[in-house]
Design an enzyme around this catalytic site. Structure first.
Site, mmCIF file in Angstrom:
data_model
loop_
_atom_site.group_PDB
_atom_site.id
_atom_site.type_symbol
_atom_site.label_atom_id
_atom_site.label_comp_id
_atom_site.label_asym_id
_atom_site.label_seq_id
_atom_site.Cartn_x
_atom_site.Cartn_y
_atom_site.Cartn_z
ATOM 1 N N GLU A 1 29.511 56.976 -0.324
ATOM 2 C CA GLU A 1 29.781 57.051 1.108
ATOM 3 C C GLU A 1 28.933 55.978 1.782
ATOM 4 O O GLU A 1 27.735 55.868 1.509
ATOM 5 C CB GLU A 1 29.400 58.442 1.621
ATOM 6 C CG GLU A 1 29.706 58.683 3.085
ATOM 7 C CD GLU A 1 29.247 60.071 3.527
ATOM 8 O OE1 GLU A 1 29.920 60.665 4.377
ATOM 9 O OE2 GLU A 1 28.211 60.559 3.004
ATOM 10 N N GLU B 1 30.778 58.796 16.387
ATOM 11 C CA GLU B 1 30.410 60.121 15.886
ATOM 12 C C GLU B 1 29.372 60.764 16.787
ATOM 13 O O GLU B 1 28.478 60.084 17.297
ATOM 14 C CB GLU B 1 29.848 59.960 14.480
ATOM 15 C CG GLU B 1 29.585 61.250 13.766
ATOM 16 C CD GLU B 1 29.176 60.984 12.322
ATOM 17 O OE1 GLU B 1 28.398 61.775 11.791
ATOM 18 O OE2 GLU B 1 29.636 59.981 11.742
ATOM 19 N N TYR C 1 32.394 53.111 8.780
ATOM 20 C CA TYR C 1 32.229 54.243 7.878
ATOM 21 C C TYR C 1 33.299 54.178 6.801
ATOM 22 O O TYR C 1 34.427 53.746 7.059
ATOM 23 C CB TYR C 1 32.353 55.553 8.656
ATOM 24 C CG TYR C 1 32.366 56.810 7.815
ATOM 25 C CD1 TYR C 1 31.182 57.350 7.344
ATOM 26 C CD2 TYR C 1 33.564 57.440 7.495
ATOM 27 C CE1 TYR C 1 31.191 58.507 6.573
ATOM 28 C CE2 TYR C 1 33.577 58.593 6.728
ATOM 29 C CZ TYR C 1 32.389 59.124 6.270
ATOM 30 O OH TYR C 1 32.400 60.251 5.505
ATOM 31 N N ASN D 1 29.719 68.971 15.549
ATOM 32 C CA ASN D 1 29.888 67.604 15.038
ATOM 33 C C ASN D 1 31.311 67.156 15.356
ATOM 34 O O ASN D 1 32.264 67.934 15.225
ATOM 35 C CB ASN D 1 29.634 67.584 13.536
ATOM 36 C CG ASN D 1 29.660 66.199 12.923
ATOM 37 O OD1 ASN D 1 30.099 66.024 11.792
ATOM 38 N ND2 ASN D 1 29.183 65.212 13.649
ATOM 39 N N TYR E 1 27.789 53.473 5.353
ATOM 40 C CA TYR E 1 27.663 53.323 6.800
ATOM 41 C C TYR E 1 27.115 51.925 7.116
ATOM 42 O O TYR E 1 26.167 51.468 6.477
ATOM 43 C CB TYR E 1 26.669 54.333 7.380
ATOM 44 C CG TYR E 1 27.024 55.778 7.251
ATOM 45 C CD1 TYR E 1 27.571 56.477 8.321
ATOM 46 C CD2 TYR E 1 26.779 56.475 6.071
ATOM 47 C CE1 TYR E 1 27.872 57.829 8.219
ATOM 48 C CE2 TYR E 1 27.082 57.813 5.954
ATOM 49 C CZ TYR E 1 27.623 58.489 7.033
ATOM 50 O OH TYR E 1 27.913 59.822 6.918
#
Length: 378
Positions: free
Chosen positions: A128, A218, A119, A79, A130
């Site tokens: 969190e 990402e 983000y 990642n 997005y």
């Protein structure tokens, strides 16, 4: 790939992404004054933007090109994440910070699982979030949508997911994730971040004090490259975007609600080199170059109004029309498609008495024209 395999990859991706916020605390932090390339985990600041490169393993590079711009490459990774934006002190809500907007452009070339998104995190409650504009081979986040919203000329599916005892900016805990995922991919335009926050709130998805918001590239078990050639983040002022989820700043494909305060654009005084009247897609005015405008004088007894402008772009490029009152810019209307829509700038403060109102073409790069129909205020 089988659906089950995608979901397992996604679960791993979400856990690792959340973990990066914790790991960034031990990554080197530096201040960059000029363009430079970094290859390993690092956080820092450049030209007023916070940046971060984070990876678990693999080959990565991130070139910091000044301002909010950067380019990145990744391969043989588990990642990896590359982003530039703003970290706050988590003491203010989004309404206290003012309007957050990101105007971006990216040459995005993923090979496999990847996101191009805004983000960030909020605290109290811990969330969190997005806002995904494009992706690679898998469209996040899975699950059932809570409905759709219309923001910046595009339609987004809204999701709410829960992470149980997972890493976060407050350690391992349980927290919500909020998602807006565009129904069709794009790699440039304006993301009216605050309008997504408002639309989520209208669906019972409330944010707390804002900790971070950033433009993010990402990758997960993939390779690829991206060149973020534009990333202009603005904070403060009234909202210039729109959402169709019933918030006070709203956009729709039809007309505004009935209002006694309405001015047809074709009845305004035209200015600039190329502004002219049009008959399609409606009777209105075409603004074809920077400085093209239409304006009129209006008497105001009160100093605060919300202004709505019906218009569109001549194509799928983002058209922009600035609102000026009394010679001062008050906000921008954004039109991301050729289908007429109404956008609202809420709670605009302005002078009283006779005031000149002008609609001005801005940031025209030669790829779009703006068509405007009518302006209402209340």
């Amino acid at each position: 790939m089988e659906k089950g395999g995608c979901w397992m990859q996604h679960k791993k991706l979400m856990g690792i992404v959340a973990l990066l916020m914790c790991l960034s605390l031990v990554a080197p932090t530096v201040t960059i004054e000029a363009a430079t390339t970094i290859y390993n985990n690092q956080t820092g600041t450049q030209d007023g933007y916070n940046y971060e490169l984070w990876k678990d393993y693999g080959t990565t590079s991130m070139t910091l090109n000044g301002g909010g711009t950067f380019s990145c490459q990744w391969s043989n990774i588990g990642n990896a994440l590359f982003r530039k934006g703003k970290k706050f002190d988590a003491t203010k809500t989004y309404s206290q910070l003012g309007n957050i907007t990101i105007d971006y452009g990216c040459n995005y070339q993923p090979n496999g699982n990847s996101y191009l998104c805004v983000y960030g995190w909020s605290k109290s409650p811990l969330v969190e979030f997005y806002i995904v504009d494009s992706w690679g081979t898998w469209r996040p986040p899975g699950g059932t949508s809570k409905g759709q919203i219309y923001v910046d000329g595009g339609t987004y599916d809204v999701y709410e997911t829960t992470r149980v005892n997972q890493p976060s900016i407050e350690g391992n805990t349980t927290f919500k994730q909020y998602w807006s995922v565009r129904t069709s991919k794009r790699t440039s335009g304006t993301i009216s971040v605050t309008e997504h926050f408002k639309a989520w709130a209208n669906k019972g998805m409330s944010l707390g004090k804002i900790y971070e918001a950033a433009l993010n590239i990402e990758g997960y078990q993939s390779s690829g490259s991206a060149n973020v050639y534009k990333n202009n983040m603005t904070i403060g002022g009234s909202s210039s975007g729109s959402s169709s989820s019933g918030s006070s700043g709203s956009g729709s494909s039809g007309s505004t609600s009935t209002s006694t305060n309405k001015k047809e654009c074709e009845s305004m005084t035209l200015g600039g080199n190329y502004a002219g009247k049009i008959n399609s897609p409606f009777s209105g005015v075409g603004l074809y170059a920077n400085g093209d405008n239409c304006k009129f004088t209006q008497y105001f007894a009160y100093g605060t109004h919300s202004f709505s402008l019906r218009g569109c772009s001549n194509n799928d490029k983002m058209a922009k029309v600035d609102l000026y009152i009394g010679g001062t810019k008050k906000g921008t209307f954004y039109y991301g498609g050729s289908y007429p829509a109404v956008y609202t700038i809420n709670n605009v403060s302005h002078g009283t008495g006779n005031q000149e109102i002008a609609l001005v073409c801005s940031d025209d790069n030669g790829t779009w024209d703006a068509y405007v129909d009518y302006l209402t205020w209340q």
